[in-house]
Write a protein that holds these residues in place. Structure first.
Motif, PDB file in Angstrom:
ATOM      1  N   ILE A 108      61.393  50.829  54.272  1.00  0.00           N
ATOM      2  CA  ILE A 108      61.634  52.253  53.275  1.00  0.00           C
ATOM      3  C   ILE A 108      61.230  53.016  51.804  1.00  0.00           C
ATOM      4  O   ILE A 108      61.840  52.250  51.207  1.00  0.00           O
ATOM      5  CB  ILE A 108      62.458  53.052  54.117  1.00  0.00           C
ATOM      6  CG1 ILE A 108      63.329  52.461  54.838  1.00  0.00           C
ATOM      7  CG2 ILE A 108      63.173  54.571  53.288  1.00  0.00           C
ATOM      8  CD1 ILE A 108      63.614  53.575  56.175  1.00  0.00           C
ATOM      9  N   ASP A 109      60.361  53.941  52.317  1.00  0.00           N
ATOM     10  CA  ASP A 109      59.972  54.278  50.944  1.00  0.00           C
ATOM     11  C   ASP A 109      59.772  55.982  50.426  1.00  0.00           C
ATOM     12  O   ASP A 109      58.681  56.300  51.677  1.00  0.00           O
ATOM     13  CB  ASP A 109      58.752  53.609  50.113  1.00  0.00           C
ATOM     14  CG  ASP A 109      57.780  54.012  49.194  1.00  0.00           C
ATOM     15  OD1 ASP A 109      57.155  52.463  48.731  1.00  0.00           O
ATOM     16  OD2 ASP A 109      58.324  55.269  48.828  1.00  0.00           O
ATOM     17  N   MET A 110      60.476  56.238  50.288  1.00  0.00           N
ATOM     18  CA  MET A 110      61.040  57.902  49.885  1.00  0.00           C
ATOM     19  C   MET A 110      58.928  58.141  49.310  1.00  0.00           C
ATOM     20  O   MET A 110      58.715  57.552  49.048  1.00  0.00           O
ATOM     21  CB  MET A 110      61.886  58.666  48.752  1.00  0.00           C
ATOM     22  CG  MET A 110      63.528  58.016  49.062  1.00  0.00           C
ATOM     23  SD  MET A 110      63.925  58.487  51.008  1.00  0.00           S
ATOM     24  CE  MET A 110      64.227  60.324  49.884  1.00  0.00           C
ATOM     25  N   ASP A 111      59.657  59.667  50.123  1.00  0.00           N
ATOM     26  CA  ASP A 111      57.401  60.350  49.591  1.00  0.00           C
ATOM     27  C   ASP A 111      58.190  61.326  48.318  1.00  0.00           C
ATOM     28  O   ASP A 111      58.647  61.858  48.482  1.00  0.00           O
ATOM     29  CB  ASP A 111      57.516  61.023  51.005  1.00  0.00           C
ATOM     30  CG  ASP A 111      56.954  60.662  52.222  1.00  0.00           C
ATOM     31  OD1 ASP A 111      56.902  59.169  52.087  1.00  0.00           O
ATOM     32  OD2 ASP A 111      58.092  61.069  53.220  1.00  0.00           O
ATOM     33  N   ALA A 112      57.086  60.864  47.573  1.00  0.00           N
ATOM     34  CA  ALA A 112      56.265  61.695  46.231  1.00  0.00           C
ATOM     35  C   ALA A 112      58.057  62.040  45.622  1.00  0.00           C
ATOM     36  O   ALA A 112      58.764  62.937  45.060  1.00  0.00           O
ATOM     37  CB  ALA A 112      55.999  63.081  46.560  1.00  0.00           C
ATOM     38  N   LEU A 165      64.653  52.559  42.634  1.00  0.00           N
ATOM     39  CA  LEU A 165      65.375  53.824  43.225  1.00  0.00           C
ATOM     40  C   LEU A 165      65.437  54.332  44.451  1.00  0.00           C
ATOM     41  O   LEU A 165      66.277  54.662  45.921  1.00  0.00           O
ATOM     42  CB  LEU A 165      65.747  54.975  42.064  1.00  0.00           C
ATOM     43  CG  LEU A 165      66.292  54.911  41.085  1.00  0.00           C
ATOM     44  CD1 LEU A 165      66.379  56.292  40.133  1.00  0.00           C
ATOM     45  CD2 LEU A 165      67.927  54.418  41.173  1.00  0.00           C
ATOM     46  N   ASP A 166      63.759  53.910  44.885  1.00  0.00           N
ATOM     47  CA  ASP A 166      63.598  55.033  46.375  1.00  0.00           C
ATOM     48  C   ASP A 166      63.127  54.110  47.189  1.00  0.00           C
ATOM     49  O   ASP A 166      62.873  54.875  48.126  1.00  0.00           O
ATOM     50  CB  ASP A 166      61.862  55.608  45.573  1.00  0.00           C
ATOM     51  CG  ASP A 166      60.789  55.107  45.652  1.00  0.00           C
ATOM     52  OD1 ASP A 166      60.872  54.534  45.364  1.00  0.00           O
ATOM     53  OD2 ASP A 166      59.799  56.116  46.782  1.00  0.00           O
ATOM     54  N   GLU A 167      63.065  52.571  46.988  1.00  0.00           N
ATOM     55  CA  GLU A 167      62.615  51.988  48.071  1.00  0.00           C
ATOM     56  C   GLU A 167      63.298  50.742  48.525  1.00  0.00           C
ATOM     57  O   GLU A 167      63.863  50.460  47.337  1.00  0.00           O
ATOM     58  CB  GLU A 167      60.761  50.852  48.450  1.00  0.00           C
ATOM     59  CG  GLU A 167      60.978  50.151  46.869  1.00  0.00           C
ATOM     60  CD  GLU A 167      59.584  49.904  46.334  1.00  0.00           C
ATOM     61  OE1 GLU A 167      58.884  49.468  47.489  1.00  0.00           O
ATOM     62  OE2 GLU A 167      58.976  50.616  45.501  1.00  0.00           O
ATOM     63  N   ASP A 170      50.824  55.467  56.528  1.00  0.00           N
ATOM     64  CA  ASP A 170      51.132  56.934  57.156  1.00  0.00           C
ATOM     65  C   ASP A 170      51.446  57.818  55.872  1.00  0.00           C
ATOM     66  O   ASP A 170      52.565  58.438  56.319  1.00  0.00           O
ATOM     67  CB  ASP A 170      51.321  56.936  58.582  1.00  0.00           C
ATOM     68  CG  ASP A 170      51.277  58.035  59.199  1.00  0.00           C
ATOM     69  OD1 ASP A 170      50.588  58.938  58.750  1.00  0.00           O
ATOM     70  OD2 ASP A 170      51.793  58.421  60.205  1.00  0.00           O
ATOM     71  N   LYS A 171      51.455  57.810  55.033  1.00  0.00           N
ATOM     72  CA  LYS A 171      52.349  58.343  54.520  1.00  0.00           C
ATOM     73  C   LYS A 171      52.183  60.051  54.037  1.00  0.00           C
ATOM     74  O   LYS A 171      51.411  60.869  54.411  1.00  0.00           O
ATOM     75  CB  LYS A 171      53.153  58.838  52.217  1.00  0.00           C
ATOM     76  CG  LYS A 171      54.371  57.042  52.032  1.00  0.00           C
ATOM     77  CD  LYS A 171      53.828  57.132  51.169  1.00  0.00           C
ATOM     78  CE  LYS A 171      54.779  56.491  51.005  1.00  0.00           C
ATOM     79  NZ  LYS A 171      56.499  57.417  50.732  1.00  0.00           N
ATOM     80  N   PRO A 172      53.068  61.467  53.441  1.00  0.00           N
ATOM     81  CA  PRO A 172      53.923  61.240  53.457  1.00  0.00           C
ATOM     82  C   PRO A 172      54.830  61.151  55.279  1.00  0.00           C
ATOM     83  O   PRO A 172      53.920  61.663  56.180  1.00  0.00           O
ATOM     84  CB  PRO A 172      54.858  62.720  52.914  1.00  0.00           C
ATOM     85  CG  PRO A 172      53.353  63.787  53.324  1.00  0.00           C
ATOM     86  CD  PRO A 172      52.001  62.660  52.887  1.00  0.00           C
TER      87      PRO A 172
HETATM   88 MG    MG Z   1      57.826  56.722  47.299  1.00  0.00          MG
END
Ligand code: MG
Ligand code: TTP
Length: 362
Positions: free
Chosen positions: A10-14, A105-107, A159-161
């Motif tokens: 999982i990786d948060m978008d921007a 923090l984001d992934e 396929d982000k975001p």
């Molecule tokens: Mg990210």
């Protein structure tokens, strides 16, 4: 045969920019750049997808971002808000499994082969997690689902975001074959250049090389490249990975000789190191600055402090002196890095508090 695993990345978008847009409605739908001051030597930490259309990206000089998009809105980072969102998403991951390996923090990687909810489909879990993250934090994440870490990580980026990409068993090899090597996680710009010069443009090209040849050209990483060209990656998801050091480095777009600019970049990197340390409750005593000159010669300079630290301020107290001990400035520089090592885990770090340090041994 070993069981086929179910791994989610999982990786948060921007991430930072999305938090800023969430907290300030005026920023929504607009190009937002989070980072340093465009009028001095600030560096871009990240930017909203609206800003990416102008060619702005992480680690770019904020001044250059301004030139690319003068009407972008520049904001300073608010780490407290990012840490809170990070804490929330981690709590969601742990509703499904304790095999969670945060990368920043984001992934994070999750091994959901066995999970607390007894859900068979990893894709369904990834969907649920994305929805929960949206509900709880108001932010979007992208997910990759596959049978190992490498494939899940690459998939989450496809396929982000707000994407969800699945690479099912049996399809890893084909997925990798069609991939340009710059999309391979762990292949940096230098390795990419080297691979391109050898005619390796895609996973399919990489697969034509024997492990001996790859070892000869890429040293220790050769075997890893051999495996991932076949969609193979046996690394486990390691929840309480004992890290020996936390470091961030960046290969610069062009060689630089301006010390001020180097310090800005090192401050950005130190911020990310500090963020990781604080996110994990770790502190470390040794600070190292790494410099690669334009001729690829690499030097490191370190200092070991009496007390373990985890803040950007404490790291940056030492960085200028360490940089001074190199030839940076006199010689052009192509890569900069900062790391904190000699890590003490939280309890151990607490034992270093002044009060306890002076207690006599029993
Ligand atoms: Mg990210
Ligand atoms: P990333 O996940 O690399 O980037 P992102 O979440 O902003 O965008 P996306 O994943 O959608 O491509 O990094 C996560 C956060 O880490 C990012 O929001 C800001 C911070 N960061 C820096 O401070 N400096 C950097 O050079 C990078 C790459 C990230």
């Amino acid at each position: 045969m070993a069981q086929i695993r179910k791994i989610i990345h999982i990786d948060m978008d921007a991430f930072y920019a999305a938090v800023e847009q969430r907290d300030n409605p005026e920023l929504r739908g607009k190009p937002v750049v989070v980072g340093g001051d465009p009028n001095s030597r600030g560096v871009v930490s990240t930017c909203s997808y609206e800003a990416r259309k102008f060619g702005i990206h992480s680690a770019m000089a904020a001044r250059q971002a301004f030139l690319l998009c003068p009407h972008a809105i520049f904001v300073r980072p608010r780490f407290v808000a990012y840490k809170e969102a990070s804490r929330q998403i981690r709590a969601i991951f742990h509703e499904y499994t304790d095999l969670v390996e945060p990368l920043s923090l984001d992934e994070a990687f999750l091994d959901v082969t066995e999970n607390k909810k007894g859900i068979q489909s990893a894709t369904r879990i990834a969907c649920e997690i994305k929805n929960r993250i949206r509900q709880v934090t108001g932010l979007t994440a992208s997910a990759g689902v596959s049978y190992n870490k490498f494939l899940a990580k690459v998939a989450s980026d496809m396929d982000k975001p707000n994407g969800l990409t699945v690479v099912p068993p049996g399809q890893g090899e084909e997925f990798v074959a069609n991939l340009p090597i710059r999309k391979f996680h762990g292949v940096g710009t230098v390795t990419e250049g080297k691979m391109l010069s050898l005619g390796i443009k895609t996973g399919a090209d990489l697969k034509k090389w024997t492990v001996e040849e790859l070892n000869r050209h890429f040293g220790k990483a050769g075997a890893h490249y051999f495996n991932i060209a076949r969609g193979i990656d046996d690394r486990p998801v390691e929840p309480s990975r004992v890290r020996k050091s936390v470091g961030k480095e960046v290969t610069l777009g062009r060689d630089i000789s301006d010390i001020g600019q180097m310090l800005e970049i090192l401050e950005n990197l130190s911020g990310r190191v500090a963020e990781y340390l604080q996110g994990h409750g770790d502190k470390g005593c040794t600070i190292t600055v790494k410099v690669k000159y334009h001729d690829f010669r690499l030097v490191t300079r370190s200092i070991t402090l009496p007390e373990p630290i985890d803040s950007v301020g404490k790291i940056m107290d030492e960085v200028p002196e360490l940089l001074k001990k190199t030839d940076a400035g006199k010689r052009k520089v192509r890569l900069l890095g900062v790391s904190v090592s000699n890590l003490k885990e939280k309890e151990q770090a607490d034992r270093h508090s002044p009060i306890q340090r002076y207690l006599p041994f029993p």
